[in-house]
Design a protein around this motif. Sequence first.
Motif, short mmCIF file in Angstrom:
data_model
loop_
_atom_site.label_atom_id
_atom_site.label_comp_id
_atom_site.label_asym_id
_atom_site.label_seq_id
_atom_site.Cartn_x
_atom_site.Cartn_y
_atom_site.Cartn_z
N GLN A 67 -80.19 -44.01 6.46
CA GLN A 67 -80.48 -43.64 7.05
C GLN A 67 -81.70 -42.69 7.43
N PRO A 68 -81.68 -42.88 9.19
CA PRO A 68 -82.88 -43.15 10.28
C PRO A 68 -84.04 -42.01 9.49
N VAL A 69 -85.53 -42.08 9.79
CA VAL A 69 -85.89 -41.25 9.12
C VAL A 69 -86.69 -40.27 11.11
N PHE A 70 -86.53 -39.22 11.22
CA PHE A 70 -86.98 -39.17 12.44
C PHE A 70 -88.09 -37.82 11.68
N ILE A 71 -88.77 -38.07 12.94
CA ILE A 71 -90.29 -37.21 12.83
C ILE A 71 -89.85 -35.59 14.42
N ILE A 72 -89.65 -34.66 14.47
CA ILE A 72 -89.20 -33.91 14.71
C ILE A 72 -90.36 -33.10 15.28
N GLY A 73 -90.77 -32.98 17.27
CA GLY A 73 -92.05 -32.25 17.60
C GLY A 73 -91.59 -31.42 18.32
N THR A 74 -92.04 -30.71 17.63
CA THR A 74 -92.31 -28.72 18.65
C THR A 74 -93.13 -28.89 19.28
N TYR A 75 -93.80 -27.54 20.21
CA TYR A 75 -94.85 -26.32 20.27
C TYR A 75 -94.37 -24.99 19.47
N ASP A 76 -95.30 -24.94 19.23
CA ASP A 76 -95.11 -23.02 18.87
C ASP A 76 -95.60 -22.25 20.11
N GLU A 77 -95.29 -21.06 19.79
CA GLU A 77 -95.66 -20.13 21.04
C GLU A 77 -96.70 -19.86 21.98
N ASN A 78 -98.15 -20.50 20.95
CA ASN A 78 -99.37 -20.95 21.81
C ASN A 78 -99.15 -22.27 21.70
N GLY A 79 -98.04 -22.88 22.09
CA GLY A 79 -98.56 -24.66 22.84
C GLY A 79 -99.41 -24.98 21.57
N LYS A 80 -98.98 -24.94 20.54
CA LYS A 80 -99.41 -25.70 19.11
C LYS A 80 -98.74 -26.61 18.91
N ALA A 81 -99.04 -27.92 18.30
CA ALA A 81 -97.95 -29.04 18.46
C ALA A 81 -97.47 -28.81 16.85
N ASP A 82 -96.88 -28.99 16.52
CA ASP A 82 -95.87 -28.74 14.93
C ASP A 82 -95.21 -30.27 14.70
#
Length: 185
Positions: free
Chosen positions: A14-29
């Motif tokens: 079962q692969p372990v994925f790290i999902i990266g996104t930006y919020d509405e202010n451009g802050k990474a999560d």
Amino acid sequence: MRKNFGSKPWTYPQPVFIIGTYDENGKADAMNAAWGGLSEEDEVCICLSPGHKTVANILATGCFTVSMATEDQVVACDYVGIDSGNDVPDKMEKAGFHTEKAENVNAPLIKELPMTLECTLLSWQEEICLMKGKIVNISAEESVLTNGKIDPKKLRPIVFDPVNHAYYGLGEKAGDAFRDGLKLR
């Protein structure tokens, strides 16, 4: 003799994925998502429950990255699956992750994770927690390449053991795909 376990969400690996996104202010999560895989040549599917900040970010931006969790970063990768960006605004800093904008999508690349899929949102089915993304690019640091190809021994991705709640590195090569089976023709 086999033992029956009933219906469970167990597959190996079962692969372990790290999902990266930006919020509405451009802050990474980022978050850890261990239930996912490929659904087409250029599609990734991931099981994400709707309460995640990551889901809200993807729905707002239409983009995300999927990085392979690695043995070198197992603590940080596990951590981003424990604490929510909804509750811990400095989660990325606590994990020790540094980011830069992906070249092809409006989402972050995590510098500490050397292989990343850059994706755009294809669909979100909230009732079954299924998100699909179109893979528009895959990038990898040269440090994990051998002869211009991704080398799993250098990448050192981890897999999730859903039965024992553990992470494992990959073992040794067991055979050659699309070649070993030819012996039975």
